[in-house]
Scaffold this motif. Sequence first.
Motif, PDB file in Angstrom:
ATOM      1  N   VAL A  29       6.039 -12.669  -5.157  1.00 50.23           N
ATOM      2  CA  VAL A  29       5.461 -13.267  -3.945  1.00 50.23           C
ATOM      3  C   VAL A  29       6.501 -13.250  -2.817  1.00 50.23           C
ATOM      4  N   ARG A  30       7.711 -13.674  -3.124  1.00 47.81           N
ATOM      5  CA  ARG A  30       8.770 -13.752  -2.103  1.00 47.81           C
ATOM      6  C   ARG A  30       9.150 -12.374  -1.559  1.00 47.81           C
ATOM      7  N   ILE A  31       9.391 -11.417  -2.449  1.00 50.94           N
ATOM      8  CA  ILE A  31       9.860 -10.095  -2.016  1.00 50.94           C
ATOM      9  C   ILE A  31       8.738  -9.300  -1.348  1.00 50.94           C
ATOM     10  N   SER A  32       7.533  -9.349  -1.920  1.00 51.45           N
ATOM     11  CA  SER A  32       6.421  -8.564  -1.355  1.00 51.45           C
ATOM     12  C   SER A  32       5.891  -9.162  -0.057  1.00 51.45           C
ATOM     13  N   GLN A  33       6.158 -10.460   0.156  1.00 55.34           N
ATOM     14  CA  GLN A  33       5.719 -11.193   1.345  1.00 55.34           C
ATOM     15  C   GLN A  33       4.210 -11.420   1.378  1.00 55.34           C
ATOM     16  N   TYR A  34       3.532 -11.153   0.269  1.00 52.64           N
ATOM     17  CA  TYR A  34       2.123 -11.502   0.132  1.00 52.64           C
ATOM     18  C   TYR A  34       2.045 -12.862  -0.548  1.00 52.64           C
ATOM     19  N   SER A  35       1.026 -13.617  -0.233  1.00 53.41           N
ATOM     20  CA  SER A  35       0.826 -14.878  -0.947  1.00 53.41           C
ATOM     21  C   SER A  35       0.299 -14.556  -2.353  1.00 53.41           C
ATOM     22  N   ARG A  36       0.439 -15.515  -3.240  1.00 52.35           N
ATOM     23  CA  ARG A  36      -0.085 -15.335  -4.598  1.00 52.35           C
ATOM     24  C   ARG A  36      -1.595 -15.055  -4.530  1.00 52.35           C
ATOM     25  N   GLU A  37      -2.283 -15.734  -3.625  1.00 57.60           N
ATOM     26  CA  GLU A  37      -3.731 -15.541  -3.480  1.00 57.60           C
ATOM     27  C   GLU A  37      -4.073 -14.119  -3.022  1.00 57.60           C
ATOM     28  N   GLU A  38      -3.231 -13.541  -2.186  1.00 60.73           N
ATOM     29  CA  GLU A  38      -3.445 -12.161  -1.739  1.00 60.73           C
ATOM     30  C   GLU A  38      -3.176 -11.158  -2.862  1.00 60.73           C
ATOM     31  N   ILE A  78      -1.323  -2.421  -3.703  1.00 66.23           N
ATOM     32  CA  ILE A  78      -1.159  -3.175  -2.456  1.00 66.23           C
ATOM     33  C   ILE A  78       0.282  -3.058  -1.957  1.00 66.23           C
ATOM     34  N   VAL A  79       1.250  -2.840  -2.875  1.00 63.25           N
ATOM     35  CA  VAL A  79       2.653  -2.717  -2.477  1.00 63.25           C
ATOM     36  C   VAL A  79       3.115  -1.256  -2.463  1.00 63.25           C
ATOM     37  N   ARG A  80       2.192  -0.321  -2.546  1.00 65.06           N
ATOM     38  CA  ARG A  80       2.560   1.096  -2.563  1.00 65.06           C
ATOM     39  C   ARG A  80       3.103   1.521  -1.200  1.00 65.06           C
ATOM     40  N   HIS A  81       4.265   2.132  -1.223  1.00 66.05           N
ATOM     41  CA  HIS A  81       4.871   2.652  -0.003  1.00 66.05           C
ATOM     42  C   HIS A  81       4.343   4.068   0.228  1.00 66.05           C
ATOM     43  N   PRO A  82       4.001   4.434   1.465  1.00 60.99           N
ATOM     44  CA  PRO A  82       3.438   5.763   1.713  1.00 60.99           C
ATOM     45  C   PRO A  82       4.410   6.918   1.463  1.00 60.99           C
ATOM     46  N   HIS A  83       5.705   6.623   1.323  1.00 56.67           N
ATOM     47  CA  HIS A  83       6.658   7.698   1.013  1.00 56.67           C
ATOM     48  C   HIS A  83       6.782   7.958  -0.484  1.00 56.67           C
ATOM     49  N   MET A  84       6.030   7.196  -1.274  1.00 58.93           N
ATOM     50  CA  MET A  84       5.994   7.440  -2.722  1.00 58.93           C
ATOM     51  C   MET A  84       4.912   8.477  -3.010  1.00 58.93           C
ATOM     52  N   PRO A  85       5.263   9.547  -3.722  1.00 54.84           N
ATOM     53  CA  PRO A  85       4.246  10.550  -4.052  1.00 54.84           C
ATOM     54  C   PRO A  85       3.190   9.964  -4.994  1.00 54.84           C
ATOM     55  N   GLY A 116      10.961   3.802 -14.348  1.00 55.12           N
ATOM     56  CA  GLY A 116      11.070   4.618 -13.154  1.00 55.12           C
ATOM     57  C   GLY A 116      11.681   3.860 -11.991  1.00 55.12           C
ATOM     58  N   PHE A 117      11.905   4.608 -10.934  1.00 57.85           N
ATOM     59  CA  PHE A 117      12.388   4.054  -9.671  1.00 57.85           C
ATOM     60  C   PHE A 117      11.239   4.134  -8.686  1.00 57.85           C
ATOM     61  N   VAL A 118      10.971   3.029  -8.004  1.00 58.10           N
ATOM     62  CA  VAL A 118       9.825   2.967  -7.098  1.00 58.10           C
ATOM     63  C   VAL A 118      10.239   2.319  -5.786  1.00 58.10           C
ATOM     64  N   ASN A 119       9.781   2.916  -4.708  1.00 54.19           N
ATOM     65  CA  ASN A 119       9.951   2.348  -3.379  1.00 54.19           C
ATOM     66  C   ASN A 119       8.645   1.640  -3.046  1.00 54.19           C
ATOM     67  N   ASN A 120       8.709   0.324  -2.865  1.00 58.15           N
ATOM     68  CA  ASN A 120       7.520  -0.464  -2.539  1.00 58.15           C
ATOM     69  C   ASN A 120       7.536  -0.866  -1.075  1.00 58.15           C
ATOM     70  N   ARG A 121       6.361  -1.275  -0.602  1.00 61.21           N
ATOM     71  CA  ARG A 121       6.199  -1.715   0.776  1.00 61.21           C
ATOM     72  C   ARG A 121       5.790  -3.180   0.785  1.00 61.21           C
ATOM     73  N   ALA A 122       6.562  -4.005   1.476  1.00 60.47           N
ATOM     74  CA  ALA A 122       6.221  -5.420   1.646  1.00 60.47           C
ATOM     75  C   ALA A 122       5.132  -5.544   2.713  1.00 60.47           C
ATOM     76  N   LYS A 123       4.509  -6.686   2.752  1.00 63.59           N
ATOM     77  CA  LYS A 123       3.431  -6.927   3.713  1.00 63.59           C
ATOM     78  C   LYS A 123       3.886  -6.688   5.150  1.00 63.59           C
ATOM     79  N   SER A 124       5.133  -7.003   5.457  1.00 62.10           N
ATOM     80  CA  SER A 124       5.659  -6.862   6.818  1.00 62.10           C
ATOM     81  C   SER A 124       5.890  -5.417   7.233  1.00 62.10           C
ATOM     82  N   GLY A 125       5.888  -4.507   6.252  1.00 60.65           N
ATOM     83  CA  GLY A 125       6.234  -3.118   6.534  1.00 60.65           C
ATOM     84  C   GLY A 125       7.641  -2.776   6.103  1.00 60.65           C
ATOM     85  N   ASP A 126       8.407  -3.797   5.669  1.00 61.16           N
ATOM     86  CA  ASP A 126       9.725  -3.543   5.091  1.00 61.16           C
ATOM     87  C   ASP A 126       9.523  -2.838   3.749  1.00 61.16           C
TER      88      ASP A 126
END
Length: 173
Positions: free
Chosen positions: A37-46, A54-61, A80-90
């Motif tokens: 919840v903290r790192i992704s910046q989404y609420s638990r409800e989201e 929901i946390v998929r980064h567009p630079h991940m194939p 694996g190694f994964v690049n995720n996207r937080a709600k803010s775009g980080d």
Amino acid sequence: MVDRSLTGHEIILDPHDTIQSRTDTRGVIDLANHTMVRISQYSREELIGAPHSIVRHPHMPRSAFYAMWQIIQGGDEFFGFVNNRAKSGDNYWVFVRVAPRTSASGEVTGYSSVRIRPKREAVEEWSKIYADILAVEQKYPREEQVQAGYQAIQKAMRKRGFRHLTDWVMKSV
């Protein structure tokens, strides 16, 4: 509508951060710990009830996730190694372990995922690998991208002397 723009800012997990989540067999989140919840910046409800993408980064194939699904649906653990996207775009990089959850009868009932901070060298290496795979995917129509990218992953893996994706990933840990 959710803003899917990117900030270019990277969140670097603390060494003690452990992101945990659980999904059903379709990848829909049914448990997310407070660190997710903290790192992704989404609420638990989201997060609960949302697809894990929901946390998929567009630079991940997309083919990287196809490879993961092939492994976990076969009953094995995926690393694996994964690049995720937080709600803010980080964005935030993780080293991930995804494992099937099974019932007493052995039926897969869902998947558990644990993610931690990866070594910086691994982030640099896998950023380049994923950029190459993504470039391959983008040469094809959408319906052919996953298969083309998956073939590129297999080719890159063999070129480096690995027979299994897990072996390739684990050499970077």
